[in-house]
Scaffold this active site. Structure first.
Site, PDB file in Angstrom:
ATOM      1  N   ASN A 178       2.306   1.482   4.352  1.00  0.00           N
ATOM      2  CA  ASN A 178       2.585   0.202   5.028  1.00  0.00           C
ATOM      3  C   ASN A 178       2.297   0.269   6.533  1.00  0.00           C
ATOM      4  O   ASN A 178       2.975  -0.372   7.336  1.00  0.00           O
ATOM      5  CB  ASN A 178       4.036  -0.270   4.790  1.00  0.00           C
ATOM      6  CG  ASN A 178       4.292  -1.726   5.186  1.00  0.00           C
ATOM      7  OD1 ASN A 178       5.402  -2.079   5.590  1.00  0.00           O
ATOM      8  ND2 ASN A 178       3.298  -2.581   5.081  1.00  0.00           N
ATOM      9  N   ASP A 181      -8.204   3.819   1.175  1.00  0.00           N
ATOM     10  CA  ASP A 181      -7.242   4.268   2.188  1.00  0.00           C
ATOM     11  C   ASP A 181      -8.007   4.806   3.407  1.00  0.00           C
ATOM     12  O   ASP A 181      -8.766   5.764   3.282  1.00  0.00           O
ATOM     13  CB  ASP A 181      -6.389   5.370   1.560  1.00  0.00           C
ATOM     14  CG  ASP A 181      -5.270   5.843   2.474  1.00  0.00           C
ATOM     15  OD1 ASP A 181      -5.298   5.501   3.668  1.00  0.00           O
ATOM     16  OD2 ASP A 181      -4.385   6.548   1.974  1.00  0.00           O
ATOM     17  N   CYS A 196      -1.403   0.784   7.374  1.00  0.00           N
ATOM     18  CA  CYS A 196      -2.843   0.488   7.512  1.00  0.00           C
ATOM     19  C   CYS A 196      -3.250  -0.750   6.713  1.00  0.00           C
ATOM     20  O   CYS A 196      -3.490  -1.817   7.267  1.00  0.00           O
ATOM     21  CB  CYS A 196      -3.689   1.687   7.080  1.00  0.00           C
ATOM     22  SG  CYS A 196      -3.442   3.162   8.096  1.00  0.00           S
ATOM     23  N   ARG A 197      -3.345  -0.615   5.393  1.00  0.00           N
ATOM     24  CA  ARG A 197      -3.952  -1.684   4.601  1.00  0.00           C
ATOM     25  C   ARG A 197      -3.062  -2.904   4.414  1.00  0.00           C
ATOM     26  O   ARG A 197      -3.490  -4.031   4.677  1.00  0.00           O
ATOM     27  CB  ARG A 197      -4.364  -1.121   3.225  1.00  0.00           C
ATOM     28  CG  ARG A 197      -5.485  -0.106   3.321  1.00  0.00           C
ATOM     29  CD  ARG A 197      -5.634   0.690   2.050  1.00  0.00           C
ATOM     30  NE  ARG A 197      -4.485   1.574   1.834  1.00  0.00           N
ATOM     31  CZ  ARG A 197      -4.275   2.279   0.739  1.00  0.00           C
ATOM     32  NH1 ARG A 197      -5.120   2.172  -0.269  1.00  0.00           N
ATOM     33  NH2 ARG A 197      -3.225   3.068   0.640  1.00  0.00           N
ATOM     34  N   SER A 198      -1.821  -2.714   3.916  1.00  0.00           N
ATOM     35  CA  SER A 198      -1.013  -3.904   3.615  1.00  0.00           C
ATOM     36  C   SER A 198      -0.583  -4.668   4.876  1.00  0.00           C
ATOM     37  O   SER A 198      -0.552  -5.902   4.846  1.00  0.00           O
ATOM     38  CB  SER A 198       0.176  -3.567   2.707  1.00  0.00           C
ATOM     39  OG  SER A 198       1.062  -2.657   3.304  1.00  0.00           O
ATOM     40  N   CYS A 236       0.870  -1.184   0.000  1.00  0.00           N
ATOM     41  CA  CYS A 236       0.000   0.000   0.000  1.00  0.00           C
ATOM     42  C   CYS A 236       0.910   1.238   0.000  1.00  0.00           C
ATOM     43  O   CYS A 236       2.076   1.143  -0.380  1.00  0.00           O
ATOM     44  CB  CYS A 236      -0.968  -0.014   1.184  1.00  0.00           C
ATOM     45  SG  CYS A 236      -0.189  -0.005   2.813  1.00  0.00           S
TER      46      CYS A 236
HETATM   47  P1  4NP Z   1      -1.753   2.814   4.104  1.00  0.00           P
HETATM   48  O1  4NP Z   1      -2.403   4.185   4.672  1.00  0.00           O
HETATM   49  O2  4NP Z   1      -1.218   3.138   2.729  1.00  0.00           O
HETATM   50  O3  4NP Z   1      -2.922   1.892   4.069  1.00  0.00           O
HETATM   51  O4  4NP Z   1      -0.685   2.410   5.072  1.00  0.00           O
HETATM   52  C1  4NP Z   1      -1.674   5.379   4.759  1.00  0.00           C
HETATM   53  C2  4NP Z   1      -0.824   5.588   5.808  1.00  0.00           C
HETATM   54  C3  4NP Z   1      -0.125   6.783   5.914  1.00  0.00           C
HETATM   55  C4  4NP Z   1      -0.288   7.743   4.953  1.00  0.00           C
HETATM   56  C5  4NP Z   1      -1.148   7.523   3.878  1.00  0.00           C
HETATM   57  C6  4NP Z   1      -1.835   6.336   3.781  1.00  0.00           C
HETATM   58  N1  4NP Z   1       0.396   8.953   5.061  1.00  0.00           N
HETATM   59  O5  4NP Z   1       0.153   9.865   4.247  1.00  0.00           O
HETATM   60  O6  4NP Z   1       1.238   9.124   5.969  1.00  0.00           O
END
Ligand code: 4NP
Length: 154
Positions: free
Chosen positions: A10, A123, A12-14, A7
């Site tokens: 790294n 997201d 939240c989702r992955s 994702c």
């Molecule tokens: P992820 O979510 O891609 O599912 O881990 C996010 C985590 C952090 C950020 C964006 C999306 N960020 O902008 O810091």
């Protein structure tokens, strides 16, 4: 077989997908057959544990994400993983830009490949708790289909 979920951050989702699939593999007695990891296309959170909200939502369904640490995806990953699964179209575009012309990994959108409903895991980072529940619902459904593919390859 080696599977890498990817994702943006790294956190939240992955990492949720990593924890869910690892749990389901263990339950199915396939923990030794498939190695699972996750990574982000970005480097902002490298070394950090998953987002507290992801950890809490996962824990309520029996998944422990606490020991996982964020890492950034690299070109070398295309040589060492069989399957690289992107959480959304933006992740997929970034991965395609990084992908070497030759390499072992098959690259796909996680939900398009397995769930066939939505293409993207939304997201949840700027959402409320409902977003994290939806992430888990989608990831659990797709991981069940992924397990069926793994069993078909045995
Ligand atoms: P992820 O979510 O891609 O599912 O881990 C996010 C985590 C952090 C950020 C964006 C999306 N960020 O902008 O810091």
């Amino acid at each position: 077989m080696r599977v890498l979920f990817v994702c943006l951050g790294n956190i939240c989702r992955s990492p949720t997908a990593e924890g869910v699939l690892r749990h389901k593999l263990r339950e199915a007695g396939l923990a030794d057959v498939v190695e699972v990891a996750s990574a982000g296309t970005g480097d902002w959170h490298v070394g950090n544990p998953p987002d507290k909200r992801s950890q809490a939502a996962a824990k309520l369904r029996g998944y422990d994400l606490s020991t996982q640490r964020a890492q950034q995806v690299s070109r070398a990953d295309f040589a060492s993983y069989d399957l690289i699964l992107a959480m959304d179209n933006s992740n997929l575009r970034n991965l395609k830009a990084l992908q070497p012309s030759t390499g072992r990994a098959e690259l796909d959108l996680f939900l398009r490949r397995y769930a066939g409903l939505l293409d993207e895991v939304p997201d949840p980072y700027y959402d409320g708790d409902q977003g994290f529940e939806q992430v888990l619902d989608l990831i659990e459904a797709a991981c069940d289909q992924l397990l069926i593919e793994v069993k078909g390859r045995l």
